[in-house]
Design a protein around this motif. Structure first.
Motif, PDB file in Angstrom:
ATOM      1  N   ASP A   9       0.954  -1.195   0.078  1.00 44.73           N
ATOM      2  CA  ASP A   9      -0.027   0.030   0.043  1.00 44.73           C
ATOM      3  C   ASP A   9       0.803   1.315  -0.110  1.00 44.73           C
ATOM      4  N   LYS A  10       0.365   2.309   0.322  1.00 45.50           N
ATOM      5  CA  LYS A  10       1.231   3.644  -0.020  1.00 45.50           C
ATOM      6  C   LYS A  10       2.055   3.565   1.254  1.00 45.50           C
ATOM      7  N   TRP A  11       1.966   2.979   2.387  1.00 42.36           N
ATOM      8  CA  TRP A  11       2.976   3.021   3.531  1.00 42.36           C
ATOM      9  C   TRP A  11       4.090   2.080   3.465  1.00 42.36           C
ATOM     10  N   ASN A  12       3.645   0.887   2.507  1.00 40.23           N
ATOM     11  CA  ASN A  12       4.670  -0.345   2.262  1.00 40.23           C
ATOM     12  C   ASN A  12       4.575  -0.581   0.775  1.00 40.23           C
ATOM     13  N   LYS A  13       5.533   0.270   0.263  1.00 40.68           N
ATOM     14  CA  LYS A  13       5.538   0.346  -1.295  1.00 40.68           C
ATOM     15  C   LYS A  13       6.323  -0.641  -1.858  1.00 40.68           C
ATOM     16  N   PHE A  14       5.968  -0.993  -3.246  1.00 36.14           N
ATOM     17  CA  PHE A  14       6.561  -1.883  -3.933  1.00 36.14           C
ATOM     18  C   PHE A  14       7.497  -1.355  -5.059  1.00 36.14           C
ATOM     19  N   LEU A  15       8.676  -1.703  -5.146  1.00 33.40           N
ATOM     20  CA  LEU A  15       9.769  -1.081  -6.241  1.00 33.40           C
ATOM     21  C   LEU A  15       9.999  -2.062  -7.334  1.00 33.40           C
ATOM     22  N   LEU A  16       9.813  -1.763  -8.304  1.00 33.93           N
ATOM     23  CA  LEU A  16      10.091  -2.775  -9.657  1.00 33.93           C
ATOM     24  C   LEU A  16      11.246  -2.054 -10.323  1.00 33.93           C
ATOM     25  N   ILE A  17      12.382  -2.571 -10.155  1.00 36.51           N
ATOM     26  CA  ILE A  17      13.768  -2.166 -10.814  1.00 36.51           C
ATOM     27  C   ILE A  17      13.729  -2.749 -12.369  1.00 36.51           C
ATOM     28  N   ASN A  44      -1.527   2.708  -8.114  1.00 43.31           N
ATOM     29  CA  ASN A  44      -1.242   4.008  -8.238  1.00 43.31           C
ATOM     30  C   ASN A  44       0.353   3.790  -8.304  1.00 43.31           C
ATOM     31  N   VAL A  45       0.857   4.258  -9.804  1.00 48.70           N
ATOM     32  CA  VAL A  45       2.445   3.968 -10.054  1.00 48.70           C
ATOM     33  C   VAL A  45       2.945   5.214 -10.359  1.00 48.70           C
ATOM     34  N   ASP A  58       3.451  12.852  -5.441  1.00 50.23           N
ATOM     35  CA  ASP A  58       3.158  11.544  -6.227  1.00 50.23           C
ATOM     36  C   ASP A  58       3.906  10.234  -5.386  1.00 50.23           C
ATOM     37  N   LEU A  59       5.139  10.574  -4.826  1.00 51.99           N
ATOM     38  CA  LEU A  59       5.738   9.447  -4.197  1.00 51.99           C
ATOM     39  C   LEU A  59       5.004   8.902  -2.905  1.00 51.99           C
ATOM     40  N   LYS A  60       4.339  10.278  -2.398  1.00 52.45           N
ATOM     41  CA  LYS A  60       3.820   9.882  -1.053  1.00 52.45           C
ATOM     42  C   LYS A  60       2.532   8.899  -1.062  1.00 52.45           C
ATOM     43  N   LYS A  61       1.709   9.543  -2.316  1.00 55.62           N
ATOM     44  CA  LYS A  61       0.561   8.434  -2.430  1.00 55.62           C
ATOM     45  C   LYS A  61       0.407   7.231  -3.212  1.00 55.62           C
ATOM     46  N   CYS A  62       1.608   7.095  -3.949  1.00 52.68           N
ATOM     47  CA  CYS A  62       1.867   5.916  -4.672  1.00 52.68           C
ATOM     48  C   CYS A  62       2.220   4.599  -4.108  1.00 52.68           C
ATOM     49  N   ASP A  63       1.627   3.268  -4.568  1.00 57.23           N
ATOM     50  CA  ASP A  63       1.791   2.208  -3.664  1.00 57.23           C
ATOM     51  C   ASP A  63       2.951   1.398  -4.542  1.00 57.23           C
ATOM     52  N   CYS A  64       3.117   1.699  -5.773  1.00 59.07           N
ATOM     53  CA  CYS A  64       4.257   1.226  -6.767  1.00 59.07           C
ATOM     54  C   CYS A  64       5.329   1.984  -7.402  1.00 59.07           C
ATOM     55  N   ILE A  83       9.728   1.301   1.353  1.00 61.09           N
ATOM     56  CA  ILE A  83       9.847   0.123   0.500  1.00 61.09           C
ATOM     57  C   ILE A  83       9.730  -1.115   1.157  1.00 61.09           C
ATOM     58  N   LYS A  84       8.890  -2.223   0.925  1.00 59.01           N
ATOM     59  CA  LYS A  84       8.802  -3.400   1.709  1.00 59.01           C
ATOM     60  C   LYS A  84       8.664  -4.481   0.575  1.00 59.01           C
ATOM     61  N   VAL A  85       8.664  -4.354  -0.535  1.00 57.01           N
ATOM     62  CA  VAL A  85       8.864  -5.339  -1.682  1.00 57.01           C
ATOM     63  C   VAL A  85       9.643  -4.716  -2.737  1.00 57.01           C
ATOM     64  N   ILE A  86      10.582  -5.683  -3.190  1.00 63.92           N
ATOM     65  CA  ILE A  86      11.454  -5.351  -4.537  1.00 63.92           C
ATOM     66  C   ILE A  86      11.469  -6.488  -5.459  1.00 63.92           C
ATOM     67  N   ASN A  87      11.332  -6.070  -6.645  1.00 71.19           N
ATOM     68  CA  ASN A  87      11.395  -7.199  -7.825  1.00 71.19           C
ATOM     69  C   ASN A  87      12.222  -6.502  -8.822  1.00 71.19           C
ATOM     70  N   ILE A  88      13.023  -7.277  -9.138  1.00 73.05           N
ATOM     71  CA  ILE A  88      14.136  -6.780 -10.123  1.00 73.05           C
ATOM     72  C   ILE A  88      13.549  -7.673 -11.582  1.00 73.05           C
TER      73      ILE A  88
END
Length: 230
Positions: A9-17, A44-45, A58-64, A83-88
């Motif tokens: 969610d917006k407090w636990n964000k997903f980072l896709l590299i 919300n990307v 935008d960074l504050k409200k995004c989840d991804c 960031i709580k989830v990272i996907n490469i």
């Protein structure tokens, strides 16, 4: 992760590299349009590439967040901590040192530990440097892959498969309505401007029905099935 497991969610964000700048807008578009429409689910990307710095709001409200390796430094530290989830993406091409040094921030106490970390790979190159390959696995977890049947056969890991075509002659029964309807449809061959996928799907269904409606066809299929050892 977001919809089913409720870990993003917006407090636990997903980072896709992603490995290249061009993939940033393409991936953002996939999340916003294709995936959201398919699943009727909203993401919300925010995409970060090149020298462009994302807006704070935008960074504050995004989840991804979708970013290249080079643009990770554009993400303020307060959001890296969220960031709580990272996907490469294309993990098999990732530089070991770059990946490891970034993930270390979540291992050495700089930031809170990640909930999940993993990689995606569209293809796997044949490694000359296995140490690099194994190091990436140690960072991102065990390798799970889908091996297509055509590749299994090409690489010699599957038995050769032979396909036998049986042509059924319906000429003597051409006046029967269901045979006539099928023959005319087959000769039409989809015409121009017709969706070929729809045409062949419909034709296959009609061919199957022809066999099931015909006593000789059913006997033919059951005899073939009965002759198989397994």
């Amino acid at each position: 992760l977001k919809k089913e497991l409720k870990v993003v969610d917006k407090w636990n964000k997903f980072l896709l590299i992603v490995p290249s700048i061009g993939l940033v807008p393409q991936t953002v578009d996939k999340f916003i349009k294709e995936y959201a429409q398919q699943d009727k689910f909203y993401f919300n990307v925010v995409g970060i590439s090149g020298n462009s710095k994302p807006k704070e709001g935008d960074l504050k409200k995004c989840d991804c967040i979708v970013s290249t390796y080079q643009s990770l430094k554009s993400i303020p530290e307060e959001y890296l901590k969220m960031i709580k989830v990272i996907n490469i993406d294309e993990a098999h091409t990732a530089k070991c040192e770059t990946t490891a040094s970034f993930l270390d921030l979540y291992k050495d106490g700089t930031y809170e530990p990640l909930t999940y970390k993993f990689g995606w790979s569209g293809s796997l190159k044949k490694y000359e440097n296995y140490s690099e390959f194994l190091h990436n696995k140690s960072q991102l977890g065990a390798l799970a892959m889908v091996y297509e049947a055509k590749d299994l056969i090409a690489d010699g890991y599957a038995p050769q498969v032979k396909v036998r075509t049986i042509k059924v002659d319906y000429t003597p029964r051409a006046k029967e309505e269901w045979v006539d309807k099928y023959v005319r449809f087959r000769e039409w061959n989809g015409g121009t401007g017709t969706n070929k996928g729809w045409y062949y799907k419909k034709r296959y269904a009609m061919e199957r029905d022809c066999i099931l409606k015909d006593e000789h066809g059913v006997t033919l299929i059951t005899n073939i099935a009965a002759s198989l050892n397994k």
